[in-house]
Structure formats: C-alpha cells, structure tokens
Design an enzyme around this catalytic site. Structure first.
Site, short mmCIF file in Angstrom:
data_model
loop_
_atom_site.label_atom_id
_atom_site.label_comp_id
_atom_site.label_asym_id
_atom_site.label_seq_id
_atom_site.Cartn_x
_atom_site.Cartn_y
_atom_site.Cartn_z
N ASP A 76 1.13 -0.81 0.31
CA ASP A 76 -0.11 -0.04 0.20
C ASP A 76 0.82 1.07 -0.06
O ASP A 76 0.53 2.48 -0.38
CB ASP A 76 -1.19 0.03 1.32
CG ASP A 76 -0.47 0.01 2.98
OD1 ASP A 76 0.80 -0.34 2.47
OD2 ASP A 76 -1.06 -0.24 3.80
N PHE A 79 0.30 12.40 7.12
CA PHE A 79 -0.84 11.14 7.14
C PHE A 79 -1.26 11.39 6.81
O PHE A 79 -1.93 11.75 6.88
CB PHE A 79 -0.55 11.56 8.59
CG PHE A 79 -0.66 10.15 9.74
CD1 PHE A 79 0.25 9.27 10.55
CD2 PHE A 79 -1.91 9.35 9.69
CE1 PHE A 79 -0.41 8.66 11.50
CE2 PHE A 79 -1.96 8.13 10.05
CZ PHE A 79 -1.12 8.13 11.41
N ASP A 103 7.33 3.76 3.19
CA ASP A 103 8.04 5.38 3.95
C ASP A 103 8.85 5.17 4.01
O ASP A 103 9.96 5.42 3.24
CB ASP A 103 7.06 5.22 5.23
CG ASP A 103 6.71 6.72 5.81
OD1 ASP A 103 7.93 7.44 6.09
OD2 ASP A 103 6.06 6.69 6.51
N LYS A 149 6.92 7.72 0.27
CA LYS A 149 7.20 8.83 0.14
C LYS A 149 8.54 9.02 0.07
O LYS A 149 9.52 8.61 1.85
CB LYS A 149 6.66 8.84 1.68
CG LYS A 149 5.03 8.81 2.25
CD LYS A 149 4.90 9.08 3.65
CE LYS A 149 3.31 8.84 3.75
NZ LYS A 149 3.34 8.99 5.69
N ARG A 200 -10.17 2.83 6.76
CA ARG A 200 -9.19 2.07 5.84
C ARG A 200 -10.52 1.33 4.72
O ARG A 200 -10.18 1.39 3.74
CB ARG A 200 -9.32 0.33 6.28
CG ARG A 200 -7.80 0.31 7.22
CD ARG A 200 -7.24 -1.39 7.26
NE ARG A 200 -7.06 -1.56 8.56
CZ ARG A 200 -5.77 -1.33 8.35
NH1 ARG A 200 -4.97 -1.51 7.44
NH2 ARG A 200 -5.53 -2.05 9.64
#
Length: 214
Positions: free
Chosen positions: A99, A151, A102, A130, A164
């Site tokens: 998904d 976030f 980071d 990111k 979700r």
C-alpha cells in the site's frame, strides 16, 4: 468522518485510473509467465484486490503479515513474521504488492527474506511512496503515486484500525492523533508503512517509526 479529514489527496477516480495503468504495465512485463501476487497485510488488501481484477493475466495470490514495531515511534530493528506465505515461491515469478512505502526499512528486510527463498524473479509494486521519508533504498518496479511526507488514510490505510474503507487517499487531521503517545496508523494502531513499516504521527515519527502488524 467530518473534521478528522484534512484533505483528499487522491480521489477514487485517480486511484482506479492509475491502478489500471499499473495493471497494464504488469500484464505486458509478465506476458506468458505465471505470476504470484504477494500482498502485505492489512493495508494492501484494497490495492491487491483492485490490481488483480484489473489485470488480464491469470494470477495467483498469497499474503504475508510482518511486524518491526517495538514500542513508541522508533523501529525495534527486529522483524517478526506474523503470517507467512502458504505456498513455496521457489522458481516462481513473485510480485510483492504494497500500500505505502515510508522509510522502506521493513520492506527491504522482506525483500531479502523472500529473495532467500529462491524465486525466479522478485519485484515490488507500491501504490504510494514517500520519497522524503526514505531511510534506505528499495528497488520498486511499479509505483502508483509519490506523495508528501504526510499522515495518510483511506483505501486500506488506517489510524487505529479506522478509515481503511474510505474510497480515497486523504490526510488525517492532526487533532485526531495529537497526544497519542507515539501511536501511528497501521494495523495494530502503531504505524503505517507498506513494505512492513510505519507512518508515525509526527514528521519525526514518520521518519523513525515502523510497524507492520496491519
């Protein structure tokens, strides 16, 4: 969700359009090969399902769940497999579906772990990445969107197991997690990174935190 949502970052229409594009790329790259999709729970459920349905190739699916979150917002540096694959990937063509990436730390570990099992090929597809939060380089063959170090929630991404089911990717208002003591937004409520890690609650936490008991 009202005031919990700060902004809609990626609309449902943009998500589905981009997933269709990724599916077309993957179909072309794996033509005449049998592909195994490996989703990383829980955050990749939405993108895994939509990607598989958009593909024309016959595919098989399997799932893993891993955790690298110790306590607070910093990675423990120890990765645990909470759910392993049900199938043997020796000599298989494997595509890991994530998904969000980071820091990339746990995804890097996961790729090494899967590579040690002898697949014919191993690649990664991530819906979100990111770049500003990266702490290690991970080779990602397919990326849906590069996003800011914010976030994000929705389309599989959560905060404390909420949001979700939102059909879009949005940014979470800071008042929702203010004073949460380092808890982040992914399964188990401790962080949020596809690839096995975590998006922490502050910019620093997002750089330091990793979790994957999604």
């Amino acid at each position: 969700m009202g005031a919990d949502l700060e902004d809609v970052l990626i609309t449902p229409e943009r998500l589905q359009h981009r997933i269709a594009e990724l599916a077309g790329q993957i179909d072309a790259d794996y033509a005449d090969r049998e592909l195994l999709l490996v989703g990383v729970l829980k955050g990749a459920v939405m993108v895994m399902a939509d990607l598989a349905r958009a593909m024309r190739l016959p595919v098989q699916m399997d799932w893993m769940a891993v955790s690298s979150y110790g306590s607070g917002t910093k990675s423990s540096g120890v990765v645990r497999i909470l759910k392993d694959l049900d199938c043997d990937i020796t000599d298989r063509h494997v595509l890991v579906v994530e998904d969000i990436i980071d820091s990339g730390l746990t995804l890097s570990w996961l790729v090494r772990n899967l590579q040690s099992r002898g697949p014919a090929t191993l690649r990664v597809c991530a819906l979100l990445r990111k770049p500003a939060a990266a702490r290690t380089d991970v080779d990602v063959a397919y990326v849906g969107f590069d996003i800011p170090d914010a976030f994000v929630i929705g389309y599989g991404l959560d905060y404390a197991e909420r949001y979700r089911n939102l059909p879009f990717i949005g940014t979470l208002a800071s008042h929702v997690y203010a004073g949460a003591g380092g808890r982040g937004a992914e399964g188990g409520g401790a962080g949020q990174e596809g690839g096995g890690a975590g998006q922490g609650i502050t910019a620093q936490a997002m750089r330091d935190g990793e979790h994957r008991s999604r």
